[in-house]
Design an enzyme around this catalytic site. Structure first.
Site, PDB file in Angstrom:
ATOM      1  N   GLU A 108       0.821  -1.212   0.000  1.00 32.25           N
ATOM      2  CA  GLU A 108       0.000   0.000   0.000  1.00 32.25           C
ATOM      3  C   GLU A 108       0.856   1.264   0.000  1.00 32.25           C
ATOM      4  OE1 GLU A 108      -4.085  -1.465   2.127  1.00 32.25           O
ATOM      5  OE2 GLU A 108      -2.279  -1.368   3.373  1.00 32.25           O
ATOM      6  N   GLU A 128      -3.906  -9.527   4.005  1.00 34.78           N
ATOM      7  CA  GLU A 128      -4.716  -9.199   5.186  1.00 34.78           C
ATOM      8  C   GLU A 128      -5.875 -10.159   5.403  1.00 34.78           C
ATOM      9  OE1 GLU A 128      -2.616  -5.338   4.241  1.00 34.78           O
ATOM     10  OE2 GLU A 128      -3.433  -7.033   3.131  1.00 34.78           O
TER      11      GLU A 128
END
Length: 254
Positions: A108, A128
């Site tokens: 990210e 995640e």
């Protein structure tokens, strides 16, 4: 500035290095604060024209420091997002130089940059979902805008990583290079970018953001407003004069 983030001035480029190799450069509160400070320096120092973000000792970032998070420590800064970066809007170009793992929040951070240089054996992934959360630092929002929907959904729903070579094939990396060469190539790419007018670079970034998801008439309207300021700048006059005089322009950022 945090001791877990190192910075170095290389010409007009600000090299920012996450320096927690013992934790695979995972982002904790200290790293987030250090990155925010480094980005502030990039934004406010007129001698700096671009930034390159990388990680120490062959790893970009393993993402959020889970051990620190379990103690209640936050890797986010209010208003600036994960790592003090993912929700910021720096006016100056920011490049990611990815060696080794860019997992979870590390991926990210790279998605929060304007350009990405990746080692061919780098690993990009958003795992995640394997642990319960989602890629909330920009992964779920940005990845489907960068690559085709079904490919983005595969990465987001399986949590499986891809190599730097595959990232290049998907258009997630501007350059794919041999292992160990990402930072050097990113610095050269940053130098090429910074030969251009700094106000124009900032205007490009601002207009691209304004046009994201906006109807075309609204995007053109935003562009016209930005052009009014840009075309009256000293840099535009300098660029046109330098072209007529067949010399390299001398940008002042004004």
């Amino acid at each position: 500035m945090s001791t877990e983030v190192r910075t170095e001035r290389i010409g007009t480029t600000w090299l920012i290095t996450i320096d927690r190799p013992q934790a695979r450069n995972a982002v904790n509160a200290a790293v987030a604060a250090g990155l925010a400070d480094a980005l502030d320096t990039l934004e406010h120092d007129p001698a700096l024209r671009a930034g390159v973000l990388t990680g120490a000792e062959g790893t970009f970032s393993a993402g959020m420091d889970l051990k620190a998070a379990l103690t209640g420590e936050s890797p986010e800064i209010r208003g600036r997002g994960f790592g003090g970066l993912t929700e910021t809007r720096p006016a100056k170009p920011l490049l990611a130089a990815v060696e080794g793992s860019a997992m979870g929040g590390g991926f990210e951070l790279a998605l929060g940059c304007d350009l990405v240089v990746a080692a061919e054996n780098a690993k990009f992934g958003l795992p995640e979902v394997k642990r319960g959360p989602i890629a909330a630092g920009g992964g779920v929002i940005r990845l489907p805008k960068r690559i085709p929907h079904h490919l983005a959904m595969e990465l987001l729903l399986t949590g499986e990583p891809i190599t730097g070579t595959r990232a290049g094939e998907l258009g997630l990396a501007n350059r794919v290079v041999a292992a160990g060469e990402a930072t050097a190539v990113a610095l050269r790419l940053a130098e090429a970018v910074t030969q251009n007018a700094p106000l124009a670079l900032a205007a490009v970034k601002k207009i691209v953001r304004a046009a994201d998801g906006a109807p075309e008439p609204d995007a053109f309207a935003a562009q016209r407003e930005e052009l009014k300021t840009l075309m009256s700048s000293a840099d535009v006059r300098e660029g046109l004069t330098a072209f007529a005089e067949r010399r390299a322009p001398e940008w002042t950022g004004r």
